[in-house]
Structure formats: structure tokens, C-alpha cells
Motif scaffolding. Structure first.
Motif, PDB file in Angstrom:
ATOM      1  N   ALA A 153      37.814  48.619  43.104  1.00  0.00           N
ATOM      2  CA  ALA A 153      38.987  47.743  43.094  1.00  0.00           C
ATOM      3  C   ALA A 153      40.123  48.443  42.368  1.00  0.00           C
ATOM      4  O   ALA A 153      39.910  49.119  41.357  1.00  0.00           O
ATOM      5  CB  ALA A 153      38.669  46.413  42.417  1.00  0.00           C
ATOM      6  N   GLU A 175      42.552  49.500  51.713  1.00  0.00           N
ATOM      7  CA  GLU A 175      41.699  48.417  52.205  1.00  0.00           C
ATOM      8  C   GLU A 175      40.922  48.834  53.445  1.00  0.00           C
ATOM      9  O   GLU A 175      39.750  48.453  53.610  1.00  0.00           O
ATOM     10  CB  GLU A 175      42.548  47.185  52.492  1.00  0.00           C
ATOM     11  N   GLU A 229      39.062  47.319  47.380  1.00  0.00           N
ATOM     12  CA  GLU A 229      39.720  46.039  47.116  1.00  0.00           C
ATOM     13  C   GLU A 229      41.062  46.288  46.429  1.00  0.00           C
ATOM     14  O   GLU A 229      41.129  46.988  45.408  1.00  0.00           O
ATOM     15  CB  GLU A 229      38.846  45.160  46.233  1.00  0.00           C
TER      16      GLU A 229
END
Length: 382
Positions: free
Chosen positions: A104, A123, A128
Motif C-alpha cells: 500500500a 493499482e 493499493e
């Protein structure tokens, strides 16, 4: 010579900028050697040594990288810089070399307009992407489980500022790396590594080189393993600077302090003049004492930059204003010695109103530039 020895006696920004990255003097050789144009180098025997192939390294890059390191992290021997073909090449190198599927990343929602394009690609690779505004340290709320925090302070084009040290400490406590886009500030405005960042990234196209004639980017980092990954990414994608661009950038750094101080002073004068105009709203410049970001900016910045942003009532009024300017070019980018301004919404990538103006203050005389801006406001009135 070590970085510490090279920096000895260079405590002033002007002195450091003028001398940054220069090689040891050799009789009859130029102070700053010319660009080395080479796709390959003589390489008999084992493939060892600093220069093996033109996509890997170049002597002209080496001097420029040394110069940027001296500005971003003076006296530090554990820091290195890598130069790239553009600011976006430098940004991409950090994001794509440090992130993997399942990671992320926290990005600013109000940053440079190409960041959403990068986010969409991340993405697509299974990463993320979380976003929050720069102001109010809003990214703090998204750090749990993140691999990398990307900060843009001041933000472009809104000129919001966050507390870099606070965010960096919070990110590191959660095991995340921290990168700061330092383009608007320049290393003479703030030093992200000293504020706790792992990477300082910038588009050298802007104020670092300052003449609107070079595309360049760089990454400065303090973690050897992370920087090795950035270097490997540069080798894989070939996002390298040409030697002429690198040489022009190094030459231009010598006047960085002169340009930055002149442009910052005039930007403040322009901002103060705009503050008196009733048709101007949303005025932002971190150097203004009443700017929402001034307190935070003053705690971490030594100079506040050359960009002023503000909004005129309508798109038509903004376009008339830009057309009436005589000393300011209607052009994108910022940081050059010639002032530029544009209606930023024309690109479609920024969440700003139709009358939003991003103005980059150049090196013109302050009185002349302020007079030109005020005259253009008068002439563009309904």
C-alpha cells in the motif's frame, strides 16, 4: 575526497552552490569539465570500474550527482544522488522500485497532476493506493500497513504544506518508507532528509536549473539498499539524462542561490500586492505571515519558493489577465528566470476552479513585475 572534506568551509548556500560537485583542480583543465558524450568506454579485461556502459553511468552525471548531494545533504557521506531524464522518471523510479503487488502507498490527493496517472498504473500492478490532502497532515490517518508515504510539500499547485518531520516519524513507526517531492522548495528551501525522509525527489527541470531549457530529475537517498533498487530501476528502464542536459544543470546550479533569493523576495512582493486586490481570492504563498501554511512552513523551510497561486472570479477574467501581462509568459512549468503564469484548469488534472492561476515569479525587477501584474488586473476588469 570525502563529502565531509569537500563540504569543509562551505557553510553558506551561495558558496556551496558555486562550488558543488567540482572535481579536484588539475592544471590546464577546466574548472567544470565539459559533457562526456559516450555510449561505451574502453574496457579491456574484466568489466570493473566506475564507467562500463553509457546507460549505467557517465562522468558528467557523477559530478552533477555529487553537486546535488552536497546541496540536499551537506557533509553527509551516507547519502547518494541519482539523476534521471525528467522529474517523472525520478518519481517513477522510487515508486516502482520500492513497491510490490500487495503493498500500500499513501499519495497526496492534491499533488502534481501526473500522480493520478501513476496511481492508476500502481493499482494495475496490484498495489493499493490511498490518497489524502497535504494540508492538516491528513495523510497520517492512512499510514497503517503502508509500505511507502509520498509527500509533496509545498503541494503543486495549491501550495499547502504538511509537517514533514511529524509524518516521517509516524510512517517510520509503522515500518513505511518516506519520499518527499522537493521540487517547489529546492534544496535551498528545505532538506527533506534532515526532516526524516528516506528520499528527496525533484524535477530539476524547474528552479534547480532555472532557465526553462533542461528536462531533468533526481533522487537523493540515505539508505544504500533502497538506492540500489532505484539505480537498478534506472538501468532497466533506461530513464537516463543526456550528458549535455546534465552539464547544463550542473552549470546552472552555480547561480541557484542568487536566483532563489531574488525570486523568493519578488514572489513575496507579488503576493502582498495581490492580497490588496478585491477580485483576488484563495491567495496562497507560504511566505505570507497570514497564509494557512506559514507556521508549519517556517518551522521546516528556509525559503518559501517562487510560486504564488490565486483565483480570479471567472475563466474569462483569468484569460484576459494572462493576455494583458507583458513581463509574464503564458506557459506551464515554473522556477525559471522569466516569470510564467497559466490558468491551471486548462489541463484538466487539478481540482481547482476555472479562474485559478499558478504564477511562477522570475528574476525580473520586483517593482516592474508587481506593476505589470497590477496593470494586467486593472486592464482585465469587466
Amino acid at each position: 575526497m570525502s563529502d565531509a572534506a569537500r563540504d569543509e568551509g562551505r557553510t553558506g548556500d551561495g558558496t556551496r552552490a558555486v562550488r558543488a560537485g567540482l572535481p579536484e583542480p588539475v592544471k590546464h583543465e577546466p574548472t567544470l569539465p565539459g559533457p562526456v558524450f559516450a555510449a561505451h568506454f574502453h574496457l579491456p579485461g574484466e568489466a570493473t570500474g566506475p564507467y562500463l556502459y553509457g546507460r549505467d553511468d557517465n562522468p558528467t552525471w557523477t559530478l552533477l550527482e555529487r553537486a546535488v548531494t552536497e546541496l540536499e545533504a551537506p557533509g553527509r557521506e551516507d547519502v547518494e544522488t541519482l539523476v534521471f531524464a525528467s522529474g517523472m522518471a525520478a518519481i517513477s523510479s522510487v515508486l516502482f522500485s520500492q513497491l510490490r503487488a500487495g503493498d500500500a502507498v499513501v499519495l497526496p490527493s492534491d499533488g502534481y497532476q501526473a500522480l493520478p496517472l501513476v496511481g492508476a498504473q500502481l493499482e494495475a500492478y496490484g498495489i493499493e493506493v490511498r490518497t489524502a490532502p497535504t494540508g492538516g497532515d491528513a495523510q497520517l490517518e492512512l499510514l497503517d500497513g503502508a509500505r511507502l508515504l509520498w509527500i509533496e510539500s509545498p503541494s503543486n499547485p495549491g501550495l499547502d504544506v504538511c509537517d514533514i518531520r511529524r509524518l516521517a516519524e509516524a510512517a517510520h513507526a509503522r515500518g513505511a518508507l518516506v519520499a518527499v517531492d522537493n521540487t517547489l522548495a529546492t534544496p535551498l528551501g528545505q532538506r527533506p532528509l534532515e526532516l526524516g525522509a528516506d528520499f528527496s525527489v525533484a524535477s530539476g527541470t524547474k528552479q534547480l536549473t532555472g532557465h526553462g531549457d533542461v528536462l531533468l530529475g533526481y533522487v537523493t537517498g540515505r539508505d544504500a539498499e533502497a538506492m540500489a533498487a532505484v539505480r537498478r530501476w534506472r538501468k532497466i528502464v533506461g530513464a537516463i539524462s543526456g550528458p549535455m542536459e546534465a552539464w547544463l544543470a550542473h552549470r546552472s546550479i552555480a547561480t541557484l542561490q542568487l536566483r532563489v533569493d531574488r525570486q523568493n523576495a519578488t514572489a513575496l512582493a507579488v503576493a502582498k500586492a495581490l492580497r490588496q486586490r478585491p477580485e483576488v481570492s484563495g491567495l496562497r504563498y507560504p511566505g505570507l505571515p497570514d497564509d494557512p501554511a506559514h507556521r508549519t512552513a517556517s518551522a521546516q523551510m528556509r525559503r518559501f519558493g517562487c510560486v504564488v497561486s490565486f483565483t480570479l472570479p471567472t475563466r474569462a477574467r483569468a484569460e484576459r489577465f494572462l493576455a494583458a501581462l507583458r513581463l509574464v509568459e503564458d506557459a506551464t512549468s515554473f522556477g525559471g528566470v522569466r516569470s510564467t503564469a497559466e490558468r491551471r484548469r486548462r489541463w484538466g488534472g487539478d481540482a481547482v476552479s476555472e479562474g485559478f492561476i499558478r504564477m511562477s515569479v522570475g528574476a525580473e525587477d520586483s517593482e516592474d513585475l508587481v506593476a505589470d501584474v497590477l496593470r494586467a488586473l486593472d486592464e482585465s476588469a469587466d
